[in-house]
Design an enzyme around this catalytic site. Structure first.
Site, PDB file in Angstrom:
ATOM      1  N   GLY A 101      61.945 -28.393  60.999  1.00  0.00           N
ATOM      2  CA  GLY A 101      63.023 -29.213  61.547  1.00  0.00           C
ATOM      3  C   GLY A 101      62.596 -30.662  61.626  1.00  0.00           C
ATOM      4  O   GLY A 101      61.698 -31.103  60.897  1.00  0.00           O
ATOM      5  N   SER A 102      63.217 -31.395  62.535  1.00  0.00           N
ATOM      6  CA  SER A 102      62.965 -32.828  62.635  1.00  0.00           C
ATOM      7  C   SER A 102      61.574 -33.109  63.220  1.00  0.00           C
ATOM      8  O   SER A 102      61.003 -32.285  63.936  1.00  0.00           O
ATOM      9  CB  SER A 102      64.026 -33.462  63.543  1.00  0.00           C
ATOM     10  OG  SER A 102      63.973 -32.839  64.814  1.00  0.00           O
TER      11      SER A 102
ATOM     12  N   GLY B 236      59.348 -31.408  66.180  1.00  0.00           N
ATOM     13  CA  GLY B 236      57.975 -30.978  65.896  1.00  0.00           C
ATOM     14  C   GLY B 236      56.969 -31.549  66.878  1.00  0.00           C
ATOM     15  O   GLY B 236      55.985 -30.889  67.231  1.00  0.00           O
TER      16      GLY B 236
ATOM     17  N   GLU C   1      56.683 -27.945  59.766  1.00  0.00           N
ATOM     18  CA  GLU C   1      57.312 -28.443  58.533  1.00  0.00           C
ATOM     19  C   GLU C   1      58.433 -29.377  58.956  1.00  0.00           C
ATOM     20  O   GLU C   1      59.521 -28.932  59.303  1.00  0.00           O
ATOM     21  CB  GLU C   1      57.890 -27.265  57.729  1.00  0.00           C
ATOM     22  CG  GLU C   1      56.863 -26.294  57.226  1.00  0.00           C
ATOM     23  CD  GLU C   1      56.062 -26.839  56.053  1.00  0.00           C
ATOM     24  OE1 GLU C   1      56.379 -27.939  55.558  1.00  0.00           O
ATOM     25  OE2 GLU C   1      55.117 -26.157  55.644  1.00  0.00           O
TER      26      GLU C   1
ATOM     27  N   CYS D 195      64.852 -31.749  53.062  1.00  0.00           N
ATOM     28  CA  CYS D 195      63.674 -32.457  53.581  1.00  0.00           C
ATOM     29  C   CYS D 195      63.019 -33.245  52.445  1.00  0.00           C
ATOM     30  O   CYS D 195      62.344 -34.243  52.690  1.00  0.00           O
ATOM     31  CB  CYS D 195      62.705 -31.480  54.217  1.00  0.00           C
ATOM     32  SG  CYS D 195      62.378 -30.058  53.188  1.00  0.00           S
TER      33      CYS D 195
HETATM   34  P1  NAD Z   1      66.236 -29.923  64.380  1.00  0.00           P
HETATM   35  O1  NAD Z   1      64.883 -30.444  64.665  1.00  0.00           O
HETATM   36  O2  NAD Z   1      67.392 -30.508  65.092  1.00  0.00           O
HETATM   37  O3  NAD Z   1      66.291 -28.335  64.666  1.00  0.00           O
HETATM   38  C1  NAD Z   1      65.456 -27.423  63.988  1.00  0.00           C
HETATM   39  C2  NAD Z   1      65.272 -26.181  64.839  1.00  0.00           C
HETATM   40  O4  NAD Z   1      64.462 -26.508  65.969  1.00  0.00           O
HETATM   41  C3  NAD Z   1      66.562 -25.596  65.389  1.00  0.00           C
HETATM   42  O5  NAD Z   1      66.491 -24.189  65.317  1.00  0.00           O
HETATM   43  C4  NAD Z   1      66.568 -26.080  66.834  1.00  0.00           C
HETATM   44  O6  NAD Z   1      67.310 -25.280  67.715  1.00  0.00           O
HETATM   45  C5  NAD Z   1      65.084 -26.030  67.160  1.00  0.00           C
HETATM   46  N1  NAD Z   1      64.639 -26.914  68.249  1.00  0.00           N
HETATM   47  C6  NAD Z   1      65.030 -28.188  68.490  1.00  0.00           C
HETATM   48  N2  NAD Z   1      64.350 -28.693  69.550  1.00  0.00           N
HETATM   49  C7  NAD Z   1      63.492 -27.730  69.964  1.00  0.00           C
HETATM   50  C8  NAD Z   1      62.533 -27.637  71.015  1.00  0.00           C
HETATM   51  N3  NAD Z   1      62.312 -28.662  71.848  1.00  0.00           N
HETATM   52  N4  NAD Z   1      61.838 -26.494  71.161  1.00  0.00           N
HETATM   53  C9  NAD Z   1      62.037 -25.450  70.319  1.00  0.00           C
HETATM   54  N5  NAD Z   1      62.952 -25.466  69.320  1.00  0.00           N
HETATM   55  C10 NAD Z   1      63.667 -26.596  69.136  1.00  0.00           C
HETATM   56  O7  NAD Z   1      66.430 -30.043  62.779  1.00  0.00           O
HETATM   57  P2  NAD Z   1      67.732 -29.815  61.881  1.00  0.00           P
HETATM   58  O8  NAD Z   1      68.699 -30.907  62.113  1.00  0.00           O
HETATM   59  O9  NAD Z   1      68.185 -28.396  62.002  1.00  0.00           O
HETATM   60  O10 NAD Z   1      67.086 -29.954  60.401  1.00  0.00           O
HETATM   61  C11 NAD Z   1      66.896 -31.153  59.739  1.00  0.00           C
HETATM   62  C12 NAD Z   1      65.450 -31.610  59.818  1.00  0.00           C
HETATM   63  O11 NAD Z   1      64.582 -30.584  59.356  1.00  0.00           O
HETATM   64  C13 NAD Z   1      65.157 -32.805  58.938  1.00  0.00           C
HETATM   65  O12 NAD Z   1      64.345 -33.688  59.631  1.00  0.00           O
HETATM   66  C14 NAD Z   1      64.418 -32.194  57.751  1.00  0.00           C
HETATM   67  O13 NAD Z   1      63.593 -33.114  57.057  1.00  0.00           O
HETATM   68  C15 NAD Z   1      63.654 -31.116  58.419  1.00  0.00           C
HETATM   69  N6  NAD Z   1      63.244 -30.076  57.479  1.00  0.00           N
HETATM   70  C16 NAD Z   1      61.935 -30.047  57.077  1.00  0.00           C
HETATM   71  C17 NAD Z   1      61.525 -29.100  56.159  1.00  0.00           C
HETATM   72  C18 NAD Z   1      60.094 -29.062  55.692  1.00  0.00           C
HETATM   73  O14 NAD Z   1      59.700 -28.053  55.127  1.00  0.00           O
HETATM   74  N7  NAD Z   1      59.291 -30.086  55.889  1.00  0.00           N
HETATM   75  C19 NAD Z   1      62.431 -28.165  55.653  1.00  0.00           C
HETATM   76  C20 NAD Z   1      63.748 -28.219  56.089  1.00  0.00           C
HETATM   77  C21 NAD Z   1      64.141 -29.181  57.020  1.00  0.00           C
END
Ligand code: NAD
Length: 508
Positions: A239-240, A244, A261, A295
């Site tokens: 995720g973001s 992370g 990731e 990503c």
């Molecule tokens: P996001 O960070 O908003 O959410 C991702 C996940 O994390 C969701 O399931 C969310 O509920 C969970 N989450 C959020 N805050 C949390 C916390 N404090 N504790 C535990 N879980 C939590 O991301 P998004 O908008 O769903 O996805 C887009 C982002 O993901 C972009 O930044 C993209 O670059 C990244 N991404 C990276 C990869 C990689 O492999 N590097 C792959 C896909 C997406």
């Protein structure tokens, strides 16, 4: 919309449950999943309560006792069966991915194909979880290392790859002997329910405990239950970077392992020795594919000044031919953003570009009209701006492309590396020296560095992930499996004495 694909996947439109089989249907709160394609309600999924969460983890822990003692190739056989069933469901699941997430139908099928591919990879891997042997310094001693599963692995996933990224993690973790608890994105819960349902059936048909693969649903608060839980030795989170940083700190504070990731800010360097026709395809697909929501999406083009104007003109022409619309219609190149919040972030970034002295070469904007009824369709745009601007250093998850100019390759590599993220990078050149410099220790600082292909997408055979604020994790192919196992060093003494290491004497 014909919703028969939901039935084929066994997803109940009005209440999809969370598919853990643990009274999840009794939950009082739900997530409603609306399609960004046409704004329609696709279905509802119950949010896991605290009590249900506790049951899920206990069930997973109990399942681990059975699963970890099964020989790894037998675990591989279960993953093989899952891959087979996915082949049968590829059409329906790909369609759901496209409709719930908004990516093109071809990309939806492509995601399911990645799941199938990682199953095949994991089956082979189940016979190759190798450890090393070492020569002991002591006579009649044997030393080696072996790998054991961690236990319950928590998988937190993002909306943009709603099925493939889970499979990258889960299929590898499963052959390693771990059991998995998945917290999918709250924006794409139905895709997750479908994947989990199919796997649950495979487990049931093989008389295996349902806790081998479980799911919990909800927003970040459910994710926090996982990250704070000392019964979960490894958290893999996609995720973001914002997420992370929180997840990494929480898991580290309890001495757990995390595999992160996170966001990217990917660039292509286009040198004067590039084949401009292939550059254009790689750059445009990388920037506008999945509506800029990969990503690995291309966010920056770093172009040699001698060809800058030529590339710019060709890009502007190509952007004017892009067709935006329903991603299930194969004639369209670009579908919607995931939701209105993403649209707002896109609009704010465009305002910011102008405030920071940038100039729009292809204007952005939100599309209106019946075809764009969800309000999530935006125009891919291009801006010319200084590489030092703050906005260029941030990841905006939308189709906004920055054009940056350079004079010599060292400068281009500096610009490429001078952002907080380190996921994917590419150079377009037919000059061997340029390509090798880019790949050398003086070159790209990213986890992925390509020559003559764009930044976007990756094959499952390689280790996938990035450096710096991208989090440092590696998943999918190569030896990424090691992240899902704990290493144990073993020394066996088959002599009649007990010699100590380093020649230490301890006579009694
Ligand atoms: P996001 O960070 O908003 O959410 C991702 C996940 O994390 C969701 O399931 C969310 O509920 C969970 N989450 C959020 N805050 C949390 C916390 N404090 N504790 C535990 N879980 C939590 O991301 P998004 O908008 O769903 O996805 C887009 C982002 O993901 C972009 O930044 C993209 O670059 C990244 N991404 C990276 C990869 C990689 O492999 N590097 C792959 C896909 C997406």
């Amino acid at each position: 919309m014909d919703f028969s694909f939901l039935e084929k996947l066994g997803v109940n439109k009005t209440n999809a449950g969370t598919s853990t089989g643990l009274n999840a249907f009794n939950s009082k709160t739900h997530i409603s999943s609306y399609s960004p394609v046409e704004g329609a309600l696709i279905g509802r999924v119950s949010v896991t309560s605290e009590e249900e969460y506790q049951n899920v983890i206990k069930t997973a822990q109990a399942a681990f006792k059975t699963w970890k003692t099964m020989p790894a190739p037998k675990r591989g056989e279960i993953v093989r069966q899952y891959g087979e069933v996915l082949r049968e469901h590829k059409e329906a699941l790909g369609r759901l991915v496209s409709y719930e997430m908004g990516k093109s139908l071809q990309e939806g099928y492509g995601e399911v194909q990645e799941m199938i591919d990682i199953c095949d990879f994991a089956v082979g891997l189940s016979r190759q979880l190798y450890g090393l042997t070492m020569h002991s310094e002591r006579p009649k001693h044997r030393m080696y290392e072996q790998w054991h599963p961690y236990g319950v692995v928590g998988i937190i996933s993002a909306f943009n790859f709603p099925v493939a990224v889970w499979a990258w993690n889960a299929m590898i973790a499963l052959v390693c002997g771990d059991v998995c608890v998945w917290k999918p994105s709250e924006k794409t819960p139905l895709c997750a329910v479908a994947c989990q349902n199919i796997l649950s059936k495979v487990l049931k048909d093989n008389n295996l405990p349902e806790g081998v693969s479980c799911m919990v649903t909800g927003d970040y608060k459910i994710g926090e239950l996982l990250t704070q839980d000392t019964r979960i030795p490894l958290i893999s989170a996609t995720g973001s970077t914002r997420m992370g940083k929180i997840v990494g700190a929480t898991v580290a504070s309890r001495m757990g392992e995390s595999l992160l990731e996170l966001g990217g800010n990917n660039a292509i360097i286009i040198t004067q020795n590039a084949d401009l026709d292939s550059v254009l395809v790689g750059a445009v697909f990388g920037a506008v594919g999945t509506c800029g929501q990969r990503c690995t999406s291309t966010r920056r083009l770093i172009i040699h000044d001698s060809i800058y104007d030529n590339v710019k003109q060709r890009l502007v022409k190509a952007y004017n031919q892009i067709k935006i619309g329903n991603p299930l219609d194969e004639n369209n190149h670009v579908g919607p953003l995931i939701d209105k919040d993403a649209v707002a972030a896109y609009q704010n970034t465009i305002l910011e570009i102008e405030k920071q002295g940038g100039k729009m070469l292809v204007d952005g904007g939100v599309l209106k009209g019946d075809e764009y009824i969800s309000g999530c369709y935006v125009k891919p745009c291009i801006a010319e701006i200084s590489a030092e601007s703050n906005i260029v250093k941030q990841e905006t998850f939308a189709p906004i492309l920055y054009l940056l100019k350079y004079t010599d390759l060292e400068e281009a590599i500096y610009i490429q590396n001078n952002v907080p993220q380190g996921l994917s990078s590419a150079i377009m050149t037919n000059d061997l020296r340029e390509a090798e410099l880019f790949l050398s220790v003086e070159g790209s600082d990213c986890g992925i560095a390509n020559v003559n292909i764009g930044t976007s997408g990756a094959e499952i055979g390689g280790a996938f992930g990035g450096e710096k604020e991208t989090g440092g994790g590696r998943e999918s192919g190569s030896d990424s499996w090691r992240a899902y196992m704990r290493r144990q060093t073993n020394t066996i003494n088959y002599s009649k004495t007990v010699p100590l290491a380093q020649g230490i004497k301890f006579d009694l």
